[in-house]
Design a protein around this motif. Structure first.
Motif, mmCIF file in Angstrom:
data_model
loop_
_atom_site.group_PDB
_atom_site.id
_atom_site.type_symbol
_atom_site.label_atom_id
_atom_site.label_comp_id
_atom_site.label_asym_id
_atom_site.label_seq_id
_atom_site.Cartn_x
_atom_site.Cartn_y
_atom_site.Cartn_z
ATOM 1 N N TYR A 170 12.534 76.169 68.638
ATOM 2 C CA TYR A 170 11.479 76.691 68.687
ATOM 3 C C TYR A 170 11.001 77.206 67.492
ATOM 4 O O TYR A 170 11.550 78.119 67.567
ATOM 5 C CB TYR A 170 10.453 77.587 70.105
ATOM 6 C CG TYR A 170 9.131 77.900 69.753
ATOM 7 C CD1 TYR A 170 7.837 77.169 70.676
ATOM 8 C CD2 TYR A 170 9.098 78.815 69.305
ATOM 9 C CE1 TYR A 170 6.266 77.045 70.603
ATOM 10 C CE2 TYR A 170 7.941 78.674 68.996
ATOM 11 C CZ TYR A 170 6.887 78.551 69.365
ATOM 12 O OH TYR A 170 5.105 79.244 69.412
ATOM 13 N N THR B 146 2.654 61.960 69.042
ATOM 14 C CA THR B 146 2.213 63.127 67.603
ATOM 15 C C THR B 146 1.344 63.336 67.162
ATOM 16 O O THR B 146 0.643 63.969 66.564
ATOM 17 C CB THR B 146 3.802 63.749 67.217
ATOM 18 O OG1 THR B 146 4.916 63.291 68.371
ATOM 19 C CG2 THR B 146 4.135 64.777 66.362
ATOM 20 N N ALA C 14 3.102 76.814 74.615
ATOM 21 C CA ALA C 14 3.900 75.027 74.883
ATOM 22 C C ALA C 14 4.443 75.485 76.515
ATOM 23 O O ALA C 14 4.750 73.469 76.933
ATOM 24 C CB ALA C 14 4.871 75.040 74.307
ATOM 25 N N ARG D 228 5.930 71.316 68.744
ATOM 26 C CA ARG D 228 6.832 70.204 69.574
ATOM 27 C C ARG D 228 7.246 69.847 68.859
ATOM 28 O O ARG D 228 8.980 68.823 69.574
ATOM 29 C CB ARG D 228 5.180 69.814 70.940
ATOM 30 C CG ARG D 228 4.874 71.127 71.026
ATOM 31 C CD ARG D 228 3.762 69.991 72.265
ATOM 32 N NE ARG D 228 4.509 69.093 72.878
ATOM 33 C CZ ARG D 228 3.509 68.635 74.062
ATOM 34 N NH1 ARG D 228 2.332 68.779 74.244
ATOM 35 N NH2 ARG D 228 4.529 67.578 75.079
ATOM 36 N N ASP D 229 6.967 68.927 67.671
ATOM 37 C CA ASP D 229 7.974 67.732 67.420
ATOM 38 C C ASP D 229 8.110 67.943 65.601
ATOM 39 O O ASP D 229 7.202 68.288 64.919
ATOM 40 C CB ASP D 229 7.563 66.353 67.949
ATOM 41 C CG ASP D 229 7.964 66.203 69.605
ATOM 42 O OD1 ASP D 229 8.873 65.883 69.215
ATOM 43 O OD2 ASP D 229 6.276 66.466 69.898
#
Length: 550
Positions: free
Chosen positions: A287, A110, A297, A52-53
């Motif tokens: 992604y 995160t 996700a 995601r990050d």
């Protein structure tokens, strides 16, 4: 010295950070070094990357008994005008894309997700704050989404540790937060993550700087294929398919495409994430990760690891359904898949469903039929014939020669000779114990533990099983790329990865039909030194069978 903690000094990671690009971070670091107690840990530039990050925490404070604080440091004179954050310094003014507090908050979330997946108990409370060492905030500061208590300015610098302690105490929830969570597990995870990223950065730099055949030939192939919307690139072990997949994904992003970079195997997926994290943010795919994780996700519920129907059938169908229900702008217009021979026909249907235009959008598949180890039938939805890579650029000459006896395609060997392949006779039941002895011998010979992998073809090595059971898959793969110690894995999970020295323990192969491909895959993971332990007559027979099929 500042503050009431002046007689102590925290553990600093790294001990001597490089602050060449940020005087502000150095000012905050120096203040905290003098103010924090010696039981605390102060980290600079901690990188975290997942599906995601990918972020870098300016500073992170781990404080036993209180919790953890993520600090975003912003230099210059920081302010907000008409709802827009800006910073003034050196005679120039610039608008900030996100507020410092928003950056700190993203870092906090995160970090929490990252640790929660890897630890049974996370150090809490976890707070976020922005430190503005060259800014003096006005007394009447009143911004709804930027509370004054979370903004630490230049006047707070002499009592910075006190201010952070106050934030942690106010955030403490006696019903949820344990003040006695030990720091060691969290530190182990963060140090391992840092080392894994550093190792992948070195590998990437080696490829980019070497000017070797891999870079030249693969860039040439990408230029040839630049106008092809769909292509399948096939090649045996060592032909550089993963590197080419990464290069293609990056090139597509540079063209302005919304890209997904996928694979099936956990280890390879983690490697792709770590590799992509080295690129500038604007060049990263939207992604990167596992095919199945994209469904999670997008809101799918996890299933049990041993529920094969969930992973093979139900989750891919759910991914297709989720894609059909999403706005088209949230889908992708380019997909790159590494180790695409692992995908079934049903999975390919799901892959196409996440494209905005299922017929015309870009799809690149990188395959090796010699490493089709899973009982799945699937063909990439690409009508043109595959482009073939036929040069082994990774394995030593001796290892490549052995692979030739297990492959239907003969590769052109480009590497120099190294060590002769070593064969050790052992019954399958004793192959793991014998392999352990070989690992000890290699270390006695001077091999670094982190350069060695012991791979099994049958049951997992006890160390492999114990690590996954105790720490989970995420930590297992993190320690693989950290290269802190010998890696214990299974051939099925190590596809697409490598080590300079591999000890292959042929301790049984469940499916006899795929035994030659299992051996081929396991042996090809070694770049320089290969030791094979098992029933040598049976291994020779499998090699003859593979050549006969060709």
């Amino acid at each position: 010295m500042f503050g009431r903690y002046a007689e102590h000094m925290p553990v600093c990671i790294p001990e001597d950070p490089d602050f060449a690009e940020s005087r502000a971070e150095k000012a905050v670091w120096d203040a905290l070094v003098e103010q924090l107690p010696d039981s605390a840990v102060l980290l600079h530039g901690q990188r975290l990357t997942d599906d995601r990050d990918d972020i870098e925490l300016d500073l992170l404070v781990l404080w036993p008994g209180l919790g953890a604080a993520v600090l975003e440091v912003k230099g210059g004179r920081v302010g907000i005008t008409d709802g827009r954050w800006h910073t003034d310094g050196g005679g120039r003014s610039s608008t900030l894309r996100r507020s410092p507090l928003e950056q700190a908050m993203v870092g906090k979330h995160t970090l929490y997700r990252y640790l929660q997946k890897r630890l049974s108990v996370v150090l809490t409370p976890l707070v976020d704050s922005a430190v503005l060492p060259y800014t003096i905030l006005p007394d009447d500061w009143d911004v709804p989404d930027a509370p004054r208590e979370k903004l630490l300015d230049g006047e707070d610098l002499p009592r910075l540790a006190d201010r952070i302690a106050g934030l942690l105490r106010r955030a403490h929830d006696p019903d949820r937060d344990d003040p006695f969570v030990p720091l060691e597990p969290t530190l182990r995870i963060l140090r391992r993550t840092h080392q894994a990223l550093e190792n992948v950065r070195l590998w990437a730099r080696q490829i980019e700087d070497s000017g070797n055949a891999m870079t030249v030939e693969q860039e040439k192939l990408l230029r040839i294929l630049r106008h092809q919307q769909r292509a399948q690139i096939s090649g045996g072990a060592g032909t550089g398919k993963t590197h080419l997949a990464l290069m293609k994904a990056r090139a597509l992003v540079r063209e302005g495409r919304k890209v997904a970079l996928m694979c099936y195997s956990r280890g390879l997926g983690r490697y792709l994430q770590l590799a992509v994290a080295q690129w500038p943010e604007e060049e990263r795919p939207a992604y990167t990760g596992l095919f199945h994780d994209l469904a999670f996700a997008w809101g799918a519920e996890p299933g049990a690891d041993d529920d094969s129907d969930f992973w093979e059938e139900r989750l891919p169908r759910e991914l297709k359904s989720l894609a059909d229900d999403r706005p088209r702008r949230e889908l992708f217009d380019a997909i790159v898949i590494d180790e695409a021979q692992d995908f079934s026909s049903l999975w390919w249907e799901a892959v196409q469903s996440v494209l905005r235009n299922q017929v015309k959008d870009t799809l690149y598949a990188f395959t090796d039929e010699q490493q089709r180890l899973f009982p799945r039938d699937g063909t990439a939805p690409i009508t043109m014939s595959p482009f073939q890579l036929d040069e082994n650029l990774r394995n030593s000459a001796q290892i490549a020669e052995v692979l030739g006896h297990l492959s239907t395609d003969q590769a052109i060997v480009r590497n120099d000779p190294a060590f002769d392949v070593e064969w050790i006779e052992s019954p399958a039941d004793d192959a793991v114990a014998t392999a352990d002895e070989v690992v000890e011998r290699l270390m006695d010979e001077g091999w670094n533990p982190g350069d060695i992998a012991l791979l099994t073809t049958g049951r997992r090595h006890p160390v492999h099983k114990e690590h996954v059971d105790e720490y989970g898959w995420d930590d297992y793969w993190e320690q693989c790329f950290a290269e802190e110690d010998v890696f214990y894995g299974h051939v099925l999970g190590f596809k697409g990865l490598e080590r300079p020295a591999v000890v292959l323990s042929v301790n049984g192969i469940r499916d006899a039909a795929r035994a030659p491909k299992m051996l081929y895959t396991g042996m090809s993971r070694a770049t320089t030194r290969l030791v094979v332990v098992g029933d040598l007559e049976r291994i020779r027979d499998l090699g003859r069978d593979a050549r006969a099929e060709g």
